[in-house]
Design an enzyme around this catalytic site. Structure first.
Site, PDB file in Angstrom:
ATOM      1  CG  ASN A   1      -6.529 -10.486  -2.078  1.00  0.00           C
ATOM      2  OD1 ASN A   1      -7.182 -11.435  -1.655  1.00  0.00           O
ATOM      3  ND2 ASN A   1      -6.448  -9.338  -1.429  1.00  0.00           N
TER       4      ASN A   1
ATOM      5  CD  GLN B   1      -2.213  -9.008  -7.370  1.00  0.00           C
ATOM      6  OE1 GLN B   1      -2.611 -10.021  -7.942  1.00  0.00           O
ATOM      7  NE2 GLN B   1      -0.941  -8.654  -7.333  1.00  0.00           N
ATOM      8  CB  SER B   2      -5.765  -2.978  -5.395  1.00  0.00           C
ATOM      9  OG  SER B   2      -5.148  -2.964  -4.129  1.00  0.00           O
ATOM     10  CB  VAL B   3      -0.497  -3.198  -4.940  1.00  0.00           C
ATOM     11  CG1 VAL B   3       0.949  -2.810  -5.235  1.00  0.00           C
ATOM     12  CG2 VAL B   3      -1.231  -2.029  -4.278  1.00  0.00           C
TER      13      VAL B   3
ATOM     14  CG  HIS C   1       0.594  -7.501  -1.660  1.00  0.00           C
ATOM     15  ND1 HIS C   1       0.508  -7.194  -2.992  1.00  0.00           N
ATOM     16  CD2 HIS C   1      -0.657  -7.391  -1.173  1.00  0.00           C
ATOM     17  CE1 HIS C   1      -0.745  -6.897  -3.307  1.00  0.00           C
ATOM     18  NE2 HIS C   1      -1.474  -7.018  -2.224  1.00  0.00           N
TER      19      HIS C   1
ATOM     20  CG  ASP D   1      -2.795  -2.381   4.171  1.00  0.00           C
ATOM     21  OD1 ASP D   1      -2.714  -3.286   3.332  1.00  0.00           O
ATOM     22  OD2 ASP D   1      -3.475  -1.334   3.981  1.00  0.00           O
TER      23      ASP D   1
ATOM     24  CG  HIS E   1      -3.104  -8.782   2.635  1.00  0.00           C
ATOM     25  ND1 HIS E   1      -3.482  -7.461   2.739  1.00  0.00           N
ATOM     26  CD2 HIS E   1      -3.158  -9.071   1.310  1.00  0.00           C
ATOM     27  CE1 HIS E   1      -3.758  -6.970   1.534  1.00  0.00           C
ATOM     28  NE2 HIS E   1      -3.567  -7.931   0.637  1.00  0.00           N
TER      29      HIS E   1
HETATM   30  P1  AMP Z   1      -4.370  -6.059  -2.453  1.00  0.00           P
HETATM   31  O1  AMP Z   1      -5.750  -5.467  -2.565  1.00  0.00           O
HETATM   32  O2  AMP Z   1      -4.345  -7.493  -2.003  1.00  0.00           O
HETATM   33  O3  AMP Z   1      -3.567  -5.829  -3.719  1.00  0.00           O
HETATM   34  O4  AMP Z   1      -3.654  -5.262  -1.282  1.00  0.00           O
HETATM   35  C1  AMP Z   1      -3.026  -4.049  -1.474  1.00  0.00           C
HETATM   36  C2  AMP Z   1      -2.893  -3.424  -0.124  1.00  0.00           C
HETATM   37  O5  AMP Z   1      -1.913  -2.404  -0.190  1.00  0.00           O
HETATM   38  C3  AMP Z   1      -4.168  -2.775   0.407  1.00  0.00           C
HETATM   39  O6  AMP Z   1      -4.530  -3.384   1.633  1.00  0.00           O
HETATM   40  C4  AMP Z   1      -3.768  -1.311   0.575  1.00  0.00           C
HETATM   41  O7  AMP Z   1      -4.367  -0.710   1.702  1.00  0.00           O
HETATM   42  C5  AMP Z   1      -2.274  -1.405   0.706  1.00  0.00           C
HETATM   43  N1  AMP Z   1      -1.535  -0.207   0.329  1.00  0.00           N
HETATM   44  C6  AMP Z   1      -1.689   0.548  -0.781  1.00  0.00           C
HETATM   45  N2  AMP Z   1      -0.814   1.560  -0.795  1.00  0.00           N
HETATM   46  C7  AMP Z   1      -0.070   1.430   0.332  1.00  0.00           C
HETATM   47  C8  AMP Z   1       1.007   2.175   0.903  1.00  0.00           C
HETATM   48  N3  AMP Z   1       1.496   3.282   0.302  1.00  0.00           N
HETATM   49  N4  AMP Z   1       1.527   1.766   2.086  1.00  0.00           N
HETATM   50  C9  AMP Z   1       1.021   0.684   2.711  1.00  0.00           C
HETATM   51  N5  AMP Z   1       0.028  -0.072   2.216  1.00  0.00           N
HETATM   52  C10 AMP Z   1      -0.523   0.307   1.058  1.00  0.00           C
END
Ligand code: AMP
Length: 110
Positions: free
Chosen positions: A83, A90-92, A96, A28, A98
């Site tokens: 998430n 969840q932001s991506v 995934h 991460d 963790h």
């Molecule tokens: P979530 O909030 O559960 O969707 O987790 C998304 C995670 O992706 C967060 O912990 C971010 O820090 C991580 N993240 C976002 N962009 C990148 C990237 N380019 N490389 C590695 N991790 C990332």
């Protein structure tokens, strides 16, 4: 296209620690613990709630690989987190898992 798809496509760099035909794992970029690794399926499932019955093997493999990666990182105690949806953090929007380890964790989570 999500940032994780760009990592899979090697369009942006990542610290990849494991990869096979079904999953990819990388560190991460904003670690929340001494060890913070994300394990993602190559199939772009948006969130765990969207997994189909046909994804059971893939998601099982994702989880199994996570335990092996944790062991490779010398973690005995660790947390696996998914998430699901914005309200859960969840932001991506590419599924995934963790792997968080290397420090104590509180319960209940925030
Ligand atoms: P979530 O909030 O559960 O969707 O987790 C998304 C995670 O992706 C967060 O912990 C971010 O820090 C991580 N993240 C976002 N962009 C990148 C990237 N380019 N490389 C590695 N991790 C990332």
């Amino acid at each position: 296209m999500t940032i994780f798809q760009k990592i899979l496509d090697r369009e942006i760099p990542a610290d990849i620690v494991y990869e096979d035909d079904m999953v990819c794992a990388f560190r991460d970029i904003q670690p929340q613990a001494p060890v913070h690794i994300l394990v993602i399926p190559k199939k772009p499932i948006v969130k765990i709630g969207d997994m189909d019955e046909e994804d059971r093997n893939l998601v099982g493999h994702l989880m199994h690989r996570a335990t092996r990666i944790a062991a490779d990182e010398n973690l005995t105690d660790y947390r696996l987190v998914i998430n699901n949806g914005e309200g859960a953090g969840q932001s991506v929007f590419h599924l995934h898992l963790h792997i968080l380890g290397g420090r104590p964790f509180a319960w209940p989570p925030g």
